[in-house]
Structures are given as C-alpha cells and as structure tokens.
Design a protein around this motif. Structure first.
Motif, PDB file in Angstrom:
ATOM      1  N   GLN A 209       0.826  -1.192   0.000  1.00  0.00           N
ATOM      2  CA  GLN A 209       0.000   0.000   0.000  1.00  0.00           C
ATOM      3  C   GLN A 209       0.864   1.247   0.000  1.00  0.00           C
ATOM      4  O   GLN A 209       2.038   1.217   0.389  1.00  0.00           O
ATOM      5  CB  GLN A 209      -0.959   0.020   1.185  1.00  0.00           C
ATOM      6  CG  GLN A 209      -0.279   0.114   2.542  1.00  0.00           C
ATOM      7  CD  GLN A 209      -1.290   0.110   3.670  1.00  0.00           C
ATOM      8  OE1 GLN A 209      -2.310  -0.561   3.606  1.00  0.00           O
ATOM      9  NE2 GLN A 209      -1.032   0.901   4.711  1.00  0.00           N
TER      10      GLN A 209
ATOM     11  N   HIS B 184      -3.677   0.877  -3.082  1.00  0.00           N
ATOM     12  CA  HIS B 184      -3.098  -0.461  -3.171  1.00  0.00           C
ATOM     13  C   HIS B 184      -2.599  -0.664  -4.598  1.00  0.00           C
ATOM     14  O   HIS B 184      -3.401  -0.820  -5.534  1.00  0.00           O
ATOM     15  CB  HIS B 184      -4.133  -1.517  -2.784  1.00  0.00           C
ATOM     16  CG  HIS B 184      -4.652  -1.367  -1.386  1.00  0.00           C
ATOM     17  ND1 HIS B 184      -3.985  -1.869  -0.287  1.00  0.00           N
ATOM     18  CD2 HIS B 184      -5.766  -0.733  -0.901  1.00  0.00           C
ATOM     19  CE1 HIS B 184      -4.652  -1.571   0.810  1.00  0.00           C
ATOM     20  NE2 HIS B 184      -5.734  -0.884   0.471  1.00  0.00           N
TER      21      HIS B 184
ATOM     22  N   GLU C  43      -4.040  -2.946  -7.395  1.00  0.00           N
ATOM     23  CA  GLU C  43      -5.306  -2.631  -8.046  1.00  0.00           C
ATOM     24  C   GLU C  43      -5.104  -1.835  -9.337  1.00  0.00           C
ATOM     25  O   GLU C  43      -5.994  -1.783 -10.185  1.00  0.00           O
ATOM     26  CB  GLU C  43      -6.201  -1.834  -7.092  1.00  0.00           C
ATOM     27  CG  GLU C  43      -6.607  -2.609  -5.843  1.00  0.00           C
ATOM     28  CD  GLU C  43      -7.463  -1.771  -4.909  1.00  0.00           C
ATOM     29  OE1 GLU C  43      -7.787  -0.611  -5.286  1.00  0.00           O
ATOM     30  OE2 GLU C  43      -7.805  -2.247  -3.816  1.00  0.00           O
TER      31      GLU C  43
ATOM     32  N   LYS D 240      -8.627   4.333 -12.961  1.00  0.00           N
ATOM     33  CA  LYS D 240      -9.985   3.884 -12.668  1.00  0.00           C
ATOM     34  C   LYS D 240     -10.891   5.079 -12.382  1.00  0.00           C
ATOM     35  O   LYS D 240     -10.417   6.180 -12.093  1.00  0.00           O
ATOM     36  CB  LYS D 240      -9.967   2.924 -11.477  1.00  0.00           C
ATOM     37  CG  LYS D 240      -9.117   1.672 -11.721  1.00  0.00           C
ATOM     38  CD  LYS D 240      -9.119   0.778 -10.509  1.00  0.00           C
ATOM     39  CE  LYS D 240      -8.295  -0.488 -10.761  1.00  0.00           C
ATOM     40  NZ  LYS D 240      -8.937  -1.338 -11.773  1.00  0.00           N
TER      41      LYS D 240
END
Length: 215
Positions: A133, A146, A149, A175
């Motif tokens: 992280q 993270h 991801e 994202k």
C-alpha cells in the motif's frame, strides 16, 4: 455550425517535460493559434478554445504518445493540419499524427485508461519491490492506495548499454475511483527496497490504450 474533432498525438520531451499540465495546455493552445487552424470556441460568458486533453502527466515525466482533441469549425485535411501544427510547435512538443474522430468516439480524457511507462534506473530493476500500500496526501487528506489494483503488468529489463542503467516497464490503469501516478509508485518502490543509491533516472510514457485493446 459544423464541429470537426481533430485528435493530435504529440511528444512531450526534453526541457518541456518539466511543464505542468496547465502550462502544457496553454502551450498547445498557442500552437493551434499559430497554426492558423479554424478552431471552435465555447459559448457563454467566457468563451475559450474547444480543446480537450488526455490524462495528465506528472511534472518531469516525458511521453511519446500524448493526445489532445481540438474542435474545428471548418474541415482541414488531417495531414495539412498536422503539418501546420508541426511548423508552429516547439521540437519538444512535436505533433506526430492527426486524425478526425468518428461520431461517438470517447474524449481524450477518458478514451485511454491504460498507460505504459518505461523507466531507467540506477540499479537493477528487480532490486525494487512493490509495496502493498501507498499513503498519498491529496488536498490535505490522506488516501491509501493499493498498487496491485492499478498495475496491469510489470517487466524487469536488463541493462540497456547506456552507462549501466537498467530498465523497468509497467502498465497502470486509471480507474473511475482514482489513479496511481507513476512517479508516486516508483518513489514508493525505491523506499520499499531500501537499496542504497537507488534512483529513478527517467520516466517515459510510451503508450496509451483503451481497456478493450490487446496487450
């Protein structure tokens, strides 16, 4: 009024790699004006050029695949528009390609959520480790990211023959909920590794692509 959307791919390199996103936007708008292209303007109280930019790069990160879309009020053949822009642009912000968008094509800001980067390091790339992280501070608020991801792929290269530098290539996915900047990831990897004298020498974005494209 007709609205012809022209997509331009350009390099961001050398000393102009240090431009912020806002400075880059202003430089590109000036290039469009110098190229004497018939650009469209927005309506309303403060009209401005109808131009949209791709995903922002951190200051100091170079690229061979940056994108902007500019709307024209008249059709100019794409090759002619490209040549005009090339004559009006600095070498470190040189347009490489131009084409008109089809109806329904996504804007530059959302069309290519996957970016590929090539990084030159002062130590072997496989000496670095990806942390589980990363804590980043945005607008005075801490956020935990993270890396797993966002990382789509990562490849550790060998020495490239230029002074013993080593190469790392990876892909990051932006994202809707957020993104992980390449420089933030690399800084965290260097800290996580604890390797003395580990330094990031350069970062270049080499490709932008949609989710549906094959690797």
């Amino acid at each position: 009024m007709a609205d012809f959307r022209l997509r331009v791919t350009f390099n961001k390199s050398g000393r102009l790699g240090m431009l912020s996103h806002l400075e880059l936007a202003r430089a590109l708008e000036r290039a469009v004006r110098r190229a004497d292209l018939p650009y469209a303007v927005t309506q309303g109280f403060s009209p401005h050029m109808k131009i949209a930019f791709g995903a922002a790069l951190p200051v100091g990160v170079e690229s061979i695949c940056e994108i902007f879309d500019v709307s024209l009020t008249e059709y100019v053949p794409a090759q002619e528009a490209l040549e005009r822009l090339q004559r009006a642009s600095a070498p470190d912000l040189m347009p490489r390609a131009a084409r008109y968008l089809q109806t329904g094509e996504a804007a530059a800001s959302v069309a290519f959520p996957i970016s590929r980067y090539e990084v030159r390091l002062s130590v072997p790339a496989n000496a670095l480790r990806v942390p589980e992280q990363i804590v980043v501070v945005r607008k005075k608020k801490e956020k935990v990211l993270h890396p797993a991801e966002f990382i789509r792929s990562m490849r550790f290269g060998a020495e490239d023959g230029q002074g013993g530098e080593c190469v790392l290539a990876f892909e990051l996915e932006a994202k809707k909920t957020g993104s992980l900047r390449p420089d933030v990831l690399l800084d965290a990897m260097v800290k996580e590794s604890g390797v003395q004298d580990a330094r990031v020498l350069s970062i270049v974005r080499t490709e932008q692509r949609p989710l549906s494209a094959t690797v």
